[in-house]
Write a protein that holds these residues in place. Structure first.
Motif, PDB file in Angstrom:
ATOM      1  N   VAL A 281      -3.962  29.098  35.851  1.00 17.98           N
ATOM      2  CA  VAL A 281      -3.787  30.601  35.993  1.00 17.98           C
ATOM      3  C   VAL A 281      -3.632  31.376  34.731  1.00 17.98           C
ATOM      4  N   ALA A 282      -3.189  30.773  33.969  1.00 23.85           N
ATOM      5  CA  ALA A 282      -2.663  31.682  32.684  1.00 23.85           C
ATOM      6  C   ALA A 282      -3.497  31.205  31.519  1.00 23.85           C
ATOM      7  N   LYS A 283      -4.564  30.388  31.682  1.00 26.08           N
ATOM      8  CA  LYS A 283      -5.475  30.066  30.848  1.00 26.08           C
ATOM      9  C   LYS A 283      -5.766  31.139  29.696  1.00 26.08           C
ATOM     10  N   GLY A 284      -5.700  30.650  28.546  1.00 19.99           N
ATOM     11  CA  GLY A 284      -6.034  31.565  27.311  1.00 19.99           C
ATOM     12  C   GLY A 284      -5.058  32.633  26.866  1.00 19.99           C
ATOM     13  N   LYS A 285      -4.142  33.072  27.803  1.00 18.32           N
ATOM     14  CA  LYS A 285      -3.266  34.229  27.572  1.00 18.32           C
ATOM     15  C   LYS A 285      -2.415  33.851  26.499  1.00 18.32           C
ATOM     16  N   ASN A 286      -1.893  35.119  25.920  1.00 15.63           N
ATOM     17  CA  ASN A 286      -0.654  34.693  25.052  1.00 15.63           C
ATOM     18  C   ASN A 286       0.516  34.295  25.540  1.00 15.63           C
ATOM     19  N   VAL A 287       1.334  33.555  25.067  1.00 16.25           N
ATOM     20  CA  VAL A 287       2.421  33.172  25.464  1.00 16.25           C
ATOM     21  C   VAL A 287       3.523  33.685  24.836  1.00 16.25           C
ATOM     22  N   VAL A 288       4.450  34.393  25.483  1.00 11.93           N
ATOM     23  CA  VAL A 288       5.757  34.908  24.868  1.00 11.93           C
ATOM     24  C   VAL A 288       6.759  34.373  25.669  1.00 11.93           C
ATOM     25  N   MET A 289       7.617  33.641  24.751  1.00 11.09           N
ATOM     26  CA  MET A 289       8.914  33.113  25.166  1.00 11.09           C
ATOM     27  C   MET A 289      10.121  33.637  24.718  1.00 11.09           C
ATOM     28  N   ILE A 290      11.068  33.886  25.664  1.00  9.35           N
ATOM     29  CA  ILE A 290      12.220  34.479  25.250  1.00  9.35           C
ATOM     30  C   ILE A 290      13.480  33.617  25.523  1.00  9.35           C
ATOM     31  N   SER A 291      13.907  33.107  24.404  1.00  7.86           N
ATOM     32  CA  SER A 291      15.451  32.252  24.459  1.00  7.86           C
ATOM     33  C   SER A 291      16.444  33.206  24.635  1.00  7.86           C
ATOM     34  N   MET A 292      16.905  33.084  25.793  1.00  2.00           N
ATOM     35  CA  MET A 292      18.325  34.206  26.097  1.00  2.00           C
ATOM     36  C   MET A 292      19.540  33.315  25.584  1.00  2.00           C
ATOM     37  N   GLU A 293      20.194  33.800  24.615  1.00  2.00           N
ATOM     38  CA  GLU A 293      21.436  33.248  24.084  1.00  2.00           C
ATOM     39  C   GLU A 293      22.226  33.004  25.011  1.00  2.00           C
ATOM     40  N   SER A 294      23.035  31.948  25.372  1.00  2.00           N
ATOM     41  CA  SER A 294      24.093  31.679  26.259  1.00  2.00           C
ATOM     42  C   SER A 294      24.002  32.188  27.647  1.00  2.00           C
ATOM     43  N   THR A 295      22.884  32.283  28.210  1.00  2.00           N
ATOM     44  CA  THR A 295      22.647  33.113  29.431  1.00  2.00           C
ATOM     45  C   THR A 295      22.560  31.851  30.754  1.00  2.00           C
ATOM     46  N   GLN A 296      23.549  32.110  31.464  1.00  2.00           N
ATOM     47  CA  GLN A 296      23.878  31.122  32.541  1.00  2.00           C
ATOM     48  C   GLN A 296      23.447  31.829  33.913  1.00  2.00           C
ATOM     49  N   ASN A 297      23.082  31.205  34.725  1.00  2.00           N
ATOM     50  CA  ASN A 297      22.275  31.700  36.087  1.00  2.00           C
ATOM     51  C   ASN A 297      23.387  32.452  36.725  1.00  2.00           C
ATOM     52  N   PHE A 298      24.610  32.322  36.623  1.00  2.00           N
ATOM     53  CA  PHE A 298      25.622  33.011  37.592  1.00  2.00           C
ATOM     54  C   PHE A 298      25.508  34.638  37.373  1.00  2.00           C
ATOM     55  N   VAL A 299      24.947  35.094  36.221  1.00  2.00           N
ATOM     56  CA  VAL A 299      24.768  36.491  36.060  1.00  2.00           C
ATOM     57  C   VAL A 299      23.672  37.104  36.775  1.00  2.00           C
ATOM     58  N   ILE A 300      22.768  36.496  37.299  1.00  2.00           N
ATOM     59  CA  ILE A 300      21.689  36.906  37.938  1.00  2.00           C
ATOM     60  C   ILE A 300      22.249  37.328  39.281  1.00  2.00           C
ATOM     61  N   ASN A 301      21.904  38.594  39.753  1.00  2.00           N
ATOM     62  CA  ASN A 301      22.106  39.229  40.921  1.00  2.00           C
ATOM     63  C   ASN A 301      23.789  39.378  41.030  1.00  2.00           C
ATOM     64  N   GLN A 302      24.437  39.429  39.930  1.00  2.00           N
ATOM     65  CA  GLN A 302      25.984  39.379  40.087  1.00  2.00           C
ATOM     66  C   GLN A 302      26.248  40.751  39.484  1.00  2.00           C
ATOM     67  N   LYS A 303      27.237  41.560  40.179  1.00  2.00           N
ATOM     68  CA  LYS A 303      27.679  42.497  39.646  1.00  2.00           C
ATOM     69  C   LYS A 303      29.162  42.636  39.055  1.00  2.00           C
ATOM     70  N   VAL A 304      29.157  43.524  38.238  1.00  2.00           N
ATOM     71  CA  VAL A 304      30.676  44.069  37.617  1.00  2.00           C
ATOM     72  C   VAL A 304      31.243  45.737  37.935  1.00  2.00           C
ATOM     73  N   GLY A 305      32.217  45.865  38.446  1.00  2.00           N
ATOM     74  CA  GLY A 305      32.637  47.125  38.896  1.00  2.00           C
ATOM     75  C   GLY A 305      31.520  47.792  39.348  1.00  2.00           C
ATOM     76  N   GLY A 306      30.970  47.057  40.665  1.00  2.00           N
ATOM     77  CA  GLY A 306      29.466  47.505  41.363  1.00  2.00           C
ATOM     78  C   GLY A 306      28.259  47.640  40.578  1.00  2.00           C
ATOM     79  N   LYS A 307      28.164  47.389  39.348  1.00  2.00           N
ATOM     80  CA  LYS A 307      27.093  47.336  38.583  1.00  2.00           C
ATOM     81  C   LYS A 307      26.436  45.940  38.301  1.00  2.00           C
ATOM     82  N   GLU A 308      25.246  45.882  38.582  1.00  2.00           N
ATOM     83  CA  GLU A 308      24.461  44.758  37.868  1.00  2.00           C
ATOM     84  C   GLU A 308      24.621  44.342  36.741  1.00  2.00           C
TER      85      GLU A 308
END
Ligand code: GP9
Ligand code: MN
Length: 402
Positions: free
Chosen positions: A25-52
């Motif tokens: 489905v992505a044949k021939g497309k450019n590939v942009v990979m982003i290595s997110m330093e030290s990023t654990q899954n628990f931060v996803i959809n998690q809030k601090v002081g009411g903010k994501e």
């Protein structure tokens, strides 16, 4: 060392790539990979002081393939181990970094596969010194065409913190470099701001600190929040420069950021029950694949970083059947197949093997009925095959062009 072709061939024929509607489905497309330093899954959809903590990623995953059970498989080589797994789909070594210890090996890398099967140009972008983790040398070995490192960036005291250039100016300057790349390209952007000990100037703090007993965790949420903002800016810039549409994006957390000694504070922060297997479960890192125009979905099959390459190749329409590698396509991966950890542990849909103890994943209770044994055997076999390949530099014997 001898190439145990029997074992390897048996292994390879057992893992034929299954067909799906997503192949190519992505044949021939450019590939942009982003290595997110030290990023654990628990931060996803998690809030601090009411903010994501990750408002941009939270919105991105709604229109992406979001793999929410992918585990950090790195060892001492940290970021370089994650790069190694993604580029070769082999396991890291148990000590040190392959980047430092085996830079003269022949590897059948992602970059070579992309060049041979789609004429891709490969570049890596990172704000640290070129020699860090021996990247400069190892990238040559892996077949990167260009490494944009610290010397290619305007780095000042003002735009730096901790290890180097802040993620926002890093991405801004990277986009300028990316404009000059021949297409199709593979571009890997490695962030840096969310690195231990998670330092950040006041102007960059977009969220309040967490309120736990560990200042490391309290600061961590602020640097993750900043990184999220930087990724949002990157997407905006790519869109306004016409570099978004024809691209497939892969974002992943390279490894954990909150080490074991701070995990009790994390448990408290997440309002979770104490459990002996929390340590393994916390090692989940987000993996997000975004293809503009495609809806996506959240996929909860266990997998690891070693599985990212075959997943990407599948989407690009490149067959992975005969590759000497250990990853599986995450769209079809069997949920019972163990996600291998370098220390001999593993996780799958039902069990967690941690510190040589087999646990029932659903109730965290140790079990001694031998349930883990057949998986332990697979773990041992895969690690030793991978080690043989690396220590014996066995991929240099591969005759066929892959
Ligand atoms: C350094 C960056 C961070 O260049 O990749 O390295 P780490 O300490 O995470 O391996
Ligand atoms: Mn890292």
């Amino acid at each position: 060392t001898h190439l145990d072709t029997g074992k390897m061939e048996e292994y390879i024929s057992a893992k034929k790539d299954k067909e799906t509607d997503l192949f190519g489905v992505a044949k021939g497309k450019n590939v942009v990979m982003i290595s997110m330093e030290s990023t654990q899954n628990f931060v996803i959809n998690q809030k601090v002081g009411g903010k994501e903590i990750t408002p941009f990623l939270n919105s991105l995953i709604k229109e992406s393939f979001y793999f929410n059970q992918i585990y950090d498989q790195t060892a001492q080589g940290k970021t370089s181990d994650s790069e190694f797994m993604i580029d070769t789909s082999l396991y890291p070594l148990s000590g040190g970094s392959v980047f430092v210890r085996r830079p003269d090996n022949v590897f059948n890398s992602l970059q070579k596969l992309l060049k041979n099967h789609g004429g891709y140009y490969s570049a890596s972008f990172h704000g640290n010194d070129a020699s860090f983790w021996n990247r400069e040398q190892m990238y040559e070995t892996l077949g990167y065409d260009r490494f944009f490192s610290k010397n290619d960036y305007e780095v000042t005291d003002d735009n730096s913190v901790n290890y180097g250039i802040l993620d926002i100016p890093f991405f801004e300057q990277s986009v300028t470099h990316m404009k000059s790349l021949p297409t199709p390209y593979f571009a890997k952007l490695i962030t840096l701001t969310n690195h231990f000990p998670f330092l950040l100037g006041e102007e960059e703090q977009l969220i309040s600190m967490a309120d736990t007993d560990e200042s490391v965790l309290n600061r961590y949420v602020t640097t993750v929040r900043y990184q999220d903002e930087a990724i949002k800016h990157l997407f905006e810039q790519l869109k306004s420069n016409g570099m978004y549409e024809d691209t497939i994006f892969i974002l992943y957390g390279d490894h954990y950021g909150i080490s074991e000694k701070y995990e009790p504070a994390l448990t408290e922060f997440l309002n979770k029950d104490d459990s002996p297997i929390n340590h393994t479960l916390y090692r989940q890192v987000p993996v997000i694949i975004h293809i503009p125009g495609l809806e996506g979905e959240t996929i909860s099959i266990p997998g690891g970083e070693v599985d990212i390459r075959p997943t990407l190749l599948h989407l690009l329409g490149i067959k992975t059947d005969n590759l000497m590698s250990f990853g599986h396509n995450l769209f079809t991966r069997s949920s019972s197949h163990p996600v291998v950890f370098r220390d001999g542990g593993f996780v799958n849909d039902k069990y967690v093997m941690q510190d040589n103890i087999c646990y029932n994943k659903s109730n965290s209770k140790p079990i001694s009925d031998g349930s883990c044994e057949k998986y332990e055997k697979i773990v041992r076999e895969e690690l030793s095959l991978s080690d043989n390949i690396i220590y014996g530099d066995l991929l240099r014997f591969l005759k066929q062009k892959q």
